[in-house]
Design a protein around this motif. Structure first.
Motif, PDB file in Angstrom:
ATOM      1  N   ALA A  10       0.735  -1.056   0.174  1.00  0.00           N
ATOM      2  CA  ALA A  10      -0.139   0.171  -0.030  1.00  0.00           C
ATOM      3  C   ALA A  10       0.640   1.506   0.055  1.00  0.00           C
ATOM      4  N   GLU A  11       2.012   0.892   0.218  1.00  0.00           N
ATOM      5  CA  GLU A  11       2.148   2.689   0.537  1.00  0.00           C
ATOM      6  C   GLU A  11       3.482   2.392  -0.891  1.00  0.00           C
ATOM      7  N   THR A  12       3.473   1.545  -1.703  1.00  0.00           N
ATOM      8  CA  THR A  12       4.262   1.617  -2.930  1.00  0.00           C
ATOM      9  C   THR A  12       3.301   2.753  -3.553  1.00  0.00           C
TER      10      THR A  12
ATOM     11  N   THR B 205       3.769   6.943   7.135  1.00  0.00           N
ATOM     12  CA  THR B 205       2.435   8.014   8.383  1.00  0.00           C
ATOM     13  C   THR B 205       1.768   7.589   7.871  1.00  0.00           C
ATOM     14  N   PHE B 206       1.560   8.605   7.275  1.00  0.00           N
ATOM     15  CA  PHE B 206       0.032   8.647   6.233  1.00  0.00           C
ATOM     16  C   PHE B 206      -0.287   7.350   5.713  1.00  0.00           C
ATOM     17  N   LEU B 207       0.075   6.277   5.520  1.00  0.00           N
ATOM     18  CA  LEU B 207      -0.980   5.157   5.928  1.00  0.00           C
ATOM     19  C   LEU B 207      -1.402   4.831   7.601  1.00  0.00           C
ATOM     20  N   LYS B 208      -0.679   4.974   8.011  1.00  0.00           N
ATOM     21  CA  LYS B 208      -0.539   4.496   9.487  1.00  0.00           C
ATOM     22  C   LYS B 208      -2.292   5.464   9.894  1.00  0.00           C
ATOM     23  N   ASP B 209      -2.018   6.662   9.777  1.00  0.00           N
ATOM     24  CA  ASP B 209      -2.883   7.250  10.372  1.00  0.00           C
ATOM     25  C   ASP B 209      -4.885   6.774   9.371  1.00  0.00           C
ATOM     26  N   LEU B 210      -4.368   6.880   8.337  1.00  0.00           N
ATOM     27  CA  LEU B 210      -5.688   6.357   7.777  1.00  0.00           C
ATOM     28  C   LEU B 210      -6.041   5.113   8.613  1.00  0.00           C
ATOM     29  N   GLU B 211      -5.145   4.267   8.256  1.00  0.00           N
ATOM     30  CA  GLU B 211      -4.920   2.863   9.196  1.00  0.00           C
ATOM     31  C   GLU B 211      -5.695   2.873  10.494  1.00  0.00           C
ATOM     32  N   ALA B 212      -5.786   4.010  11.659  1.00  0.00           N
ATOM     33  CA  ALA B 212      -6.293   4.389  12.625  1.00  0.00           C
ATOM     34  C   ALA B 212      -7.290   4.440  12.358  1.00  0.00           C
ATOM     35  N   VAL B 213      -7.359   5.089  11.451  1.00  0.00           N
ATOM     36  CA  VAL B 213      -9.148   5.871  11.826  1.00  0.00           C
ATOM     37  C   VAL B 213     -10.065   4.594  10.536  1.00  0.00           C
TER      38      VAL B 213
ATOM     39  N   PRO C  36      -8.944   0.528   9.759  1.00  0.00           N
ATOM     40  CA  PRO C  36      -7.840  -0.704   8.712  1.00  0.00           C
ATOM     41  C   PRO C  36      -8.303  -0.856   7.872  1.00  0.00           C
ATOM     42  N   SER C  37      -9.142  -1.063   7.105  1.00  0.00           N
ATOM     43  CA  SER C  37      -9.436  -1.573   5.785  1.00  0.00           C
ATOM     44  C   SER C  37      -8.809  -0.255   4.943  1.00  0.00           C
ATOM     45  N   ALA C  38      -7.821   0.822   5.437  1.00  0.00           N
ATOM     46  CA  ALA C  38      -7.687   1.529   4.100  1.00  0.00           C
ATOM     47  C   ALA C  38      -6.460   0.206   3.409  1.00  0.00           C
ATOM     48  N   ILE C  39      -5.432  -0.186   4.067  1.00  0.00           N
ATOM     49  CA  ILE C  39      -4.233  -0.331   3.360  1.00  0.00           C
ATOM     50  C   ILE C  39      -4.829  -1.477   2.646  1.00  0.00           C
ATOM     51  N   ILE C  40      -6.546  -2.530   2.719  1.00  0.00           N
ATOM     52  CA  ILE C  40      -6.409  -3.609   1.364  1.00  0.00           C
ATOM     53  C   ILE C  40      -7.096  -2.709   0.639  1.00  0.00           C
ATOM     54  N   ASP C  41      -7.459  -1.308   0.495  1.00  0.00           N
ATOM     55  CA  ASP C  41      -8.778  -0.669   0.078  1.00  0.00           C
ATOM     56  C   ASP C  41      -7.595   0.037  -1.596  1.00  0.00           C
ATOM     57  N   ILE C  42      -6.287   0.358  -0.291  1.00  0.00           N
ATOM     58  CA  ILE C  42      -5.382   0.933  -1.215  1.00  0.00           C
ATOM     59  C   ILE C  42      -4.724  -0.118  -2.457  1.00  0.00           C
ATOM     60  N   ILE C  43      -4.666  -1.265  -1.834  1.00  0.00           N
ATOM     61  CA  ILE C  43      -4.066  -2.333  -2.924  1.00  0.00           C
ATOM     62  C   ILE C  43      -5.127  -2.523  -3.792  1.00  0.00           C
ATOM     63  N   HIS C  44      -5.863  -2.514  -3.484  1.00  0.00           N
ATOM     64  CA  HIS C  44      -7.426  -2.777  -4.759  1.00  0.00           C
ATOM     65  C   HIS C  44      -7.420  -2.074  -5.848  1.00  0.00           C
ATOM     66  N   SER C  45      -7.604  -0.327  -5.094  1.00  0.00           N
ATOM     67  CA  SER C  45      -7.378   0.169  -5.897  1.00  0.00           C
ATOM     68  C   SER C  45      -6.226   0.344  -7.182  1.00  0.00           C
ATOM     69  N   GLY C  46      -5.014   0.317  -6.636  1.00  0.00           N
ATOM     70  CA  GLY C  46      -3.647  -0.230  -7.223  1.00  0.00           C
ATOM     71  C   GLY C  46      -4.217  -0.891  -8.477  1.00  0.00           C
ATOM     72  N   GLU C  47      -4.213  -1.675  -7.422  1.00  0.00           N
ATOM     73  CA  GLU C  47      -4.859  -3.547  -8.764  1.00  0.00           C
ATOM     74  C   GLU C  47      -5.324  -2.635 -10.310  1.00  0.00           C
ATOM     75  N   SER C  48      -6.586  -2.128  -9.770  1.00  0.00           N
ATOM     76  CA  SER C  48      -7.101  -1.257 -10.558  1.00  0.00           C
ATOM     77  C   SER C  48      -7.301  -0.021 -11.366  1.00  0.00           C
ATOM     78  N   LEU C  49      -6.377   0.595 -10.851  1.00  0.00           N
ATOM     79  CA  LEU C  49      -5.348   1.379 -11.725  1.00  0.00           C
ATOM     80  C   LEU C  49      -4.278   1.428 -13.028  1.00  0.00           C
ATOM     81  N   SER C  50      -3.767  -0.088 -12.602  1.00  0.00           N
ATOM     82  CA  SER C  50      -2.774  -0.909 -13.138  1.00  0.00           C
ATOM     83  C   SER C  50      -3.560  -1.650 -14.622  1.00  0.00           C
ATOM     84  N   ILE C  51      -4.670  -1.585 -14.173  1.00  0.00           N
ATOM     85  CA  ILE C  51      -5.391  -2.215 -15.678  1.00  0.00           C
ATOM     86  C   ILE C  51      -5.445  -1.952 -16.828  1.00  0.00           C
TER      87      ILE C  51
END
Ligand code: SF4
Ligand code: ZN
Length: 359
Positions: A172-174, A244-252, A254-269
């Motif tokens: 997700a960071e990457t 740091t940004f990701l940890k802040d999002l996760e605190a609010v 938790p699904s932010a991490i997986i959501d960002i990965i899924h967004s990355g997967e969709s964008l890279s299609i």
């Protein structure tokens, strides 16, 4: 009243970071392991009879990876042979200590271990490189060399593929970093569970959907032996901000991490993204996206006392290069290296990830 485990109804002792479920220890182990098993089988990461090199740094991710893969291989009979593969970058006070952890893991998990070092492969340790170039681009050198060193080590032990401990937080960071840079080609590569199919050896990330917090929790409850000190040469401010940004999002949420990965997967299609062409380095014979690989260009710079070669195309470096080519041509035409062609911008090179180029 004690909180009950969401799976077995027993006494819960933890709150699962990924889902918020209250679980008992055994059910947490089960949920953690079964998700990784699911990731492995859904993506068909392994084939029976394969030799799989586990990039082992002694850190929490690769230690848990080795332990869980051994467990799953036995439990679900994957039929694979696991080997620990470590890279010794030559960083006194850091890698020498973490390699001691890997050596203990080798005994604890009863797995073969192969260590390859920068010194034997390139004639340089990271300590010597930092002495020469300072603390600015050290992770570029280290990342490029490590990537190739892992390939070389895996080929030496006749591995069919390499698995690394990159977890969901790292990915997700990457993704965030690549979005912020507008780098769609890398976005595709960083979200892929397997990369390098077209090259020498495929690299897989069985922890693609595994949260870092859960890896730490698993290692803690299982009392796994891992090394947790940061590299003494670690700067990487950009990744630090993304983290740091990701940890802040996760605190609010938790699904932010997986959501960002899924967004990355969709964008890279997006299909019309130009991907680098894979070829073989004319100098060392290992995989490259240019006629000379990045490791050889960086090494040439180090050996010639021009460490910025391959880091950027500053006019100063170009002038030095021009002068150098003339001198080299004058003294020995046969040994002249096509260094001008070899100068590559950092933009078209594999990302370096200081935290974990790490395996
Ligand atoms: Fe190498 Fe990582 Fe240390 Fe950078 S932070 S020098 S990439 S081990
Ligand atoms: Zn090369």
């Amino acid at each position: 009243m004690p909180v009950r485990c969401a799976i077995c109804g027993g006494k819960a002792i933890l709150k699962r970071p990924k889902t918020g479920d209250a679980l008992c220890r055994e059910c947490f182990y089960y949920a953690f392991e079964i998700e990784i098993h699911q990731t492995i089988t859904d993506a068909e990461l392994f084939t029976r009879g394969e030799t799989v090199a586990v990039g082992a740094s002694g850190g929490k991710d690769s230690t848990v990876l080795a332990y869980v893969l051994k467990t799953l291989n036995e439990r679900y009979d994957y039929g694979i042979q696991l080997i620990l593969l470590s890279v010794d970058e030559g960083i006194t006070g850091y890698r020498d200590d973490s390699l001691e952890t890997v050596k203990r893991n080798q005994q604890q998990y009863d797995l073969p271990l192969k260590i390859v070092s920068y010194e034997e492969l390139y004639g340089w340790t990271m300590d010597a490189i930092v002495k020469q170039i300072g603390l600015k681009n050290n992770c570029t050198f280290c990342g490029v060399f490590r990537r190739q060193a892992l390939d070389r080590g895996a080929i030496l032990v006749k591995a069919d593929k390499i698995v690394t401990g990159h977890n969901a937080d790292d990915i997700a960071e990457t993704v965030l970093m690549n979005v912020l840079r507008g780098d769609i080609a890398r976005l595709r590569r960083c979200t892929a569970i397997t990369t390098g199919n077209e090259g020498y050896l495929p690299r897989c990330k069985p922890f693609k959907y595994t949260y870092e917090k859960e890896i730490v929790m698993y290692a803690y409850f299982k009392k796994l032996d891992y090394f947790s000190t940061e590299c003494i040469y670690s700067p990487n401010a950009y990744r630090g901000h993304a983290r740091t940004f990701l940890k802040d999002l996760e605190a609010v949420r938790p699904s932010a991490i997986i959501d960002i990965i899924h967004s990355g997967e969709s964008l890279s299609i997006k299909r019309d993204v130009k991907m680098p062409t894979q070829m073989t380095c004319a100098q060392c014979g290992y995989i490259s996206s240019n006629t000379t690989c990045k490791a050889c260009v960086l090494l040439e710079g180090l050996n010639k006392g021009l460490p910025k070669l391959g880091i950027g195309k500053t006019n100063k470096v170009r002038r030095k290069m021009a002068a150098l080519s003339t001198t080299t041509a004058e003294c020995d035409e046969d040994t002249k290296v096509g260094s001008k062609n070899g100068v590559q911008s950092t933009e078209d090179q594999p990302s370096t990830d200081s935290k974990k180029l790490q395996f």
